[in-house]
Design a protein around this motif. Structure first.
Motif, PDB file in Angstrom:
ATOM      1  N   ARG A  68       0.835  -1.212   0.000  1.00 25.99           N
ATOM      2  CA  ARG A  68       0.000   0.000   0.000  1.00 25.99           C
ATOM      3  C   ARG A  68       0.863   1.254   0.000  1.00 25.99           C
ATOM      4  O   ARG A  68       0.583   2.219  -0.723  1.00 25.99           O
ATOM      5  CB  ARG A  68      -0.923   0.030   1.224  1.00 25.99           C
ATOM      6  N   SER A  70       3.935   1.536  -1.111  1.00 24.26           N
ATOM      7  CA  SER A  70       4.578   1.644  -2.425  1.00 24.26           C
ATOM      8  C   SER A  70       3.613   2.184  -3.466  1.00 24.26           C
ATOM      9  O   SER A  70       3.958   3.063  -4.262  1.00 24.26           O
ATOM     10  CB  SER A  70       5.110   0.276  -2.847  1.00 24.26           C
ATOM     11  N   LYS A  71       2.388   1.682  -3.447  1.00 19.22           N
ATOM     12  CA  LYS A  71       1.372   2.126  -4.420  1.00 19.22           C
ATOM     13  C   LYS A  71       1.039   3.598  -4.210  1.00 19.22           C
ATOM     14  O   LYS A  71       0.945   4.363  -5.165  1.00 19.22           O
ATOM     15  CB  LYS A  71       0.108   1.273  -4.291  1.00 19.22           C
ATOM     16  N   ARG A  72       0.880   3.988  -2.959  1.00 20.21           N
ATOM     17  CA  ARG A  72       0.550   5.392  -2.669  1.00 20.21           C
ATOM     18  C   ARG A  72       1.688   6.309  -3.088  1.00 20.21           C
ATOM     19  O   ARG A  72       1.459   7.384  -3.627  1.00 20.21           O
ATOM     20  CB  ARG A  72       0.238   5.549  -1.181  1.00 20.21           C
ATOM     21  N   GLN A  74       3.762   5.813  -5.550  1.00 25.75           N
ATOM     22  CA  GLN A  74       3.696   5.910  -7.008  1.00 25.75           C
ATOM     23  C   GLN A  74       2.568   6.841  -7.444  1.00 25.75           C
ATOM     24  O   GLN A  74       2.737   7.641  -8.369  1.00 25.75           O
ATOM     25  CB  GLN A  74       3.506   4.523  -7.618  1.00 25.75           C
ATOM     26  N   GLU A  75       1.418   6.757  -6.788  1.00 29.10           N
ATOM     27  CA  GLU A  75       0.294   7.632  -7.117  1.00 29.10           C
ATOM     28  C   GLU A  75       0.649   9.091  -6.847  1.00 29.10           C
ATOM     29  O   GLU A  75       0.312   9.973  -7.645  1.00 29.10           O
ATOM     30  CB  GLU A  75      -0.943   7.232  -6.316  1.00 29.10           C
TER      31      GLU A  75
END
Length: 126
Positions: A68, A70-72, A74-75
């Motif tokens: 989560r 890592s994804k945030r 990137q976003e």
């Protein structure tokens, strides 16, 4: 580093990324940039977890939290890129609009009549 410290480090990073996302979505890039110091501190805690080998363990909840984060991140990078592109577009438009400004009026056939050395003081018909 104990489980409490690992939870604090990851929770802090996740909370900062969520806060940054909210600020970027609200167009408050300056305030989002002010979080950089806090993010670096939190990143130091996450890096210490990585170096200790805790994050490479088999804990599914821990892996999900790291995913989560890592994804945030990137976003948020995409949002920051959009802010940068918006600022660049604004600068381009501002430089182009100054070049295309016409100060003057138009003749009866539509030809542009440019005012030269216009300093004001013109009378208006009422």
């Amino acid at each position: 580093m104990g489980p409490v410290n690992q939870d604090i480090a990851l929770d802090q990073m996740e909370a900062l990324l969520d806060q940054e996302r909210q600020l970027l979505q609200e167009g408050r890039a300056r305030e989002a940039a002010a979080l950089s110091g806090q993010k670096l501190e939190a990143l130091g805690g996450v890096q210490a977890l990585m170096e200790s080998g805790i994050l490479s363990g088999g804990d599914a909840a821990l892996r999900a939290q790291v995913a989560r984060i890592s994804k945030r991140a990137q976003e948020n990078t995409i949002l920051l890129e959009a802010v940068r592109n918006g600022i660049n577009s604004l600068l381009i438009r501002m430089s182009q609009s100054a070049a295309g400004v016409h100060v003057g009026s138009y003749g009866h056939k539509g030809a542009q009549l440019t005012f030269t050395q216009a300093t004001g003081g013109y009378l208006k018909r009422v």
